[in-house]
Write a protein that holds these residues in place. Structure first.
Motif, PDB file in Angstrom:
ATOM      1  N   ALA A   2       0.825  -1.203   0.000  1.00  0.00           N
ATOM      2  CA  ALA A   2       0.000   0.000   0.000  1.00  0.00           C
ATOM      3  C   ALA A   2       0.859   1.252   0.000  1.00  0.00           C
ATOM      4  O   ALA A   2       0.535   2.249  -0.646  1.00  0.00           O
ATOM      5  N   PHE A  60      -2.698   4.382  -2.859  1.00  0.00           N
ATOM      6  CA  PHE A  60      -3.525   4.153  -1.681  1.00  0.00           C
ATOM      7  C   PHE A  60      -2.814   4.637  -0.414  1.00  0.00           C
ATOM      8  O   PHE A  60      -3.446   4.995   0.566  1.00  0.00           O
ATOM      9  N   GLY A  61      -1.472   4.627  -0.465  1.00  0.00           N
ATOM     10  CA  GLY A  61      -0.676   4.979   0.710  1.00  0.00           C
ATOM     11  C   GLY A  61      -0.771   6.423   1.136  1.00  0.00           C
ATOM     12  O   GLY A  61      -0.322   6.772   2.236  1.00  0.00           O
ATOM     13  N   MET A 109      -3.836   8.173   0.705  1.00  0.00           N
ATOM     14  CA  MET A 109      -5.255   8.517   0.806  1.00  0.00           C
ATOM     15  C   MET A 109      -5.615   8.911   2.234  1.00  0.00           C
ATOM     16  O   MET A 109      -5.124   8.321   3.201  1.00  0.00           O
ATOM     17  N   GLU A 136      -8.540   9.182   5.310  1.00  0.00           N
ATOM     18  CA  GLU A 136      -9.550   8.211   5.734  1.00  0.00           C
ATOM     19  C   GLU A 136     -10.871   8.464   5.003  1.00  0.00           C
ATOM     20  O   GLU A 136     -11.577   7.509   4.652  1.00  0.00           O
ATOM     21  N   THR A 185     -10.484   6.839   1.598  1.00  0.00           N
ATOM     22  CA  THR A 185     -10.558   5.369   1.622  1.00  0.00           C
ATOM     23  C   THR A 185     -11.987   4.901   1.820  1.00  0.00           C
ATOM     24  O   THR A 185     -12.444   3.957   1.167  1.00  0.00           O
ATOM     25  N   GLU A 209      -4.121   3.173   8.273  1.00  0.00           N
ATOM     26  CA  GLU A 209      -3.150   2.266   7.648  1.00  0.00           C
ATOM     27  C   GLU A 209      -3.824   0.964   7.233  1.00  0.00           C
ATOM     28  O   GLU A 209      -3.560   0.422   6.155  1.00  0.00           O
ATOM     29  N   ARG A 236      -5.980   1.556   4.120  1.00  0.00           N
ATOM     30  CA  ARG A 236      -5.164   1.689   2.910  1.00  0.00           C
ATOM     31  C   ARG A 236      -4.676   0.326   2.436  1.00  0.00           C
ATOM     32  O   ARG A 236      -4.739   0.007   1.243  1.00  0.00           O
ATOM     33  N   TYR A 260      -5.586  -1.677  -1.064  1.00  0.00           N
ATOM     34  CA  TYR A 260      -4.497  -2.125  -1.952  1.00  0.00           C
ATOM     35  C   TYR A 260      -4.655  -3.610  -2.283  1.00  0.00           C
ATOM     36  O   TYR A 260      -4.584  -4.010  -3.449  1.00  0.00           O
TER      37      TYR A 260
END
Length: 455
Positions: free
Chosen positions: A293, A298-299, A301, A303, A306, A332, A335, A339
């Motif tokens: 991720a 996505f890393g 993004m 909350e 997501t 985390e 994300r 992923y």
């Protein structure tokens, strides 16, 4: 179709393990900022000389290839660019043999998702060709928070004595692309170029950290370099090198991370490349290090982002996945879940661009454009759900206004379960509702016709 007679090219040595049994044409691209509504897209290409038919003259050999580019807006299926170039080169001595013809063409594209088809052909026999299809998402870099352009990999970058008339010249550098992204014995240095934007939004005057990381296919870091930069200007250009001649043959990912620790913000950009070093032993290691991720978009993004993305992904999620996401409490974890969720649905695991994911996003965008009403966003409607889940129908029968019959549509999908239909009707005057489908698992009402008559 616009057709140009010639485009300038450059030569560099081919890599040893190129398979000459097939047509060798390579393609890559990178996005850079243009304005607040558009990005500048560079398409890099290379033709292997040995793949092109040779026309001999008394003193030279003439090679000709054809480059064709088609770009369509995937939301409305509208072709906006279709161009063709003849790539011509004349060889006068043996030193130029065995090299690749390399070039670049550029376009400015507004925000959106585009289907790009790039084809390389042998000019004397266009049936000999190789095509690439990419779905490119354009999100303008200018405006908003700090951001990083795509990373362009290069066979060399020249600053001093850079040729300003070169097709590869930009921002005082001559950046020669390597479309195959293959390094190793013949190309031991990974040159890279990228741009930073919107640095002027940083309110404090403290330096921010720029990290350059390379990880192998297991996620283990093999290179890590860091420096501090002052956010004194709105944008800046960065170039760098990574020496790879001692790395074993593998797939690697170059990650650029800009971290503002005071502002609690970070953004990354990543690029996959390949190293071919047959003389270096491959070490057996266990998976560890950076998560997948982190290496993806996505890393970074939030909350809110997501949660919004997963809500839009519910149409294709399993019951188990819905329960799993509901239990996640950390950003985390969300994300990493997204992923893995989309990685499982990637039809080509070796392609980190995941065309299925990009296609899904383009269908959401198309649904919002076509089916939004005053009360509902397009992707939340019945027609939006079907379009997102199953794609564009092969045929649509529309009956917008008939006496004593409410407006309705019949969508035909010829390639699903041997052929299925979806029937939608506007029963309330506000939106179309799904009444009937012959697809297993969808609502079925063989007597749907009685519901569309006005009594």
């Amino acid at each position: 179709m616009k057709k140009n007679n010639i485009i300038f090219v450059l030569l560099f040595p081919c890599l040893l393990f190129a398979q000459q049994s097939k047509f060798e044409f390579e393609f890559d691209y990178a996005q850079f900022a243009y304005d607040e509504g558009s990005n500048f897209i560079e398409f890099y290409y290379s033709f292997d000389q040995n793949s092109l038919l040779h026309e001999k003259t008394d003193s030279s050999v003439i090679l000709e290839g054809i480059l064709e580019v088609q770009i369509s807006d995937s939301a409305i299926q509208n072709e906006i660019i279709k161009q063709e170039w003849i790539i011509s080169h004349e060889i006068f001595d043996d030193e130029e043999k065995g090299k690749s013809l390399v070039g670049v063409v550029s376009f400015v594209l507004p925000k959106g998702i585009y289907k790009c088809v790039v084809v390389g052909k042998d000019a004397p026999n266009s049936s000999i060709n190789r095509a690439y299809t990419e779905y490119i998402r354009v999100e303008p870099f200018i405006g908003g928070n700090i951001s990083i352009s795509d990373i362009q990999l290069a066979s060399k970058i020249i600053q001093n004595n850079a040729n300003s008339s070169s097709i590869f010249y930009k921002n005082s550098y001559e950046v020669v692309p390597i479309p195959g992204s293959i390094f190793g014995e013949n190309q031991p240095v990974v040159f890279h170029y990228f741009e930073l934007y919107n640095l002027n939004v940083i309110k404090h005057q403290e330096a921010v950290r720029l990290n350059t990381i390379v990880v192998n296919s297991l996620g283990n870091p093999v290179f890590n370099k860091s420096k501090m930069i002052k956010p004194s200007a709105g944008s800046r250009v960065e170039v760098g090198t990574v020496i790879v001649h001692k790395l074993p043959t593998d797939t690697y990912t170059l990650i650029i991370a800009l971290i503002d620790s005071i502002g609690n913000y970070g953004v990354t950009s990543s690029k996959r490349f390949y190293v071919y070093n047959p003389s270096i032993a491959v070490e057996q290691t266990t998976p560890e290090g950076l998560s997948g991720a982190f290496l993806s978009h996505f890393g970074v993004m939030s909350e809110e982002e997501t949660d919004d993305l997963f809500e839009k992904s519910r149409y294709i999620a399993t019951v188990s996945e819905l329960d799993q996401y509901k239990k996640l409490t950390s950003i985390e974890g969300k994300r990493e879940f997204l992923y893995q969720f989309w990685k499982l649905r990637n039809p080509n695991p070796l392609d980190d661009r995941n065309t299925h994911y990009l296609n899904y996003l383009s269908r959401i965008e198309a649904s919002n454009q076509q089916f939004s009403t005053l009360g509902r966003t397009g992707w939340k409607t019945d027609r939006g759900r079907v379009l997102i889940t199953y794609g564009e129908p092969n045929d649509i029968e529309r009956f917008p206004s008939q006496t004593d019959v409410r407006p309705y549509e019949i969508w035909h999908y010829h390639d699903i379960e041997g052929g299925v239909i979806f029937v939608f009707a506007d029963l309330t005057g506000l939106d179309y509702t799904l009444l009937h489908s012959t697809l297993r698992g969808e609502i079925r009402d063989d007597a749907w016709v009685r519901r569309i008559y006005v009594r």
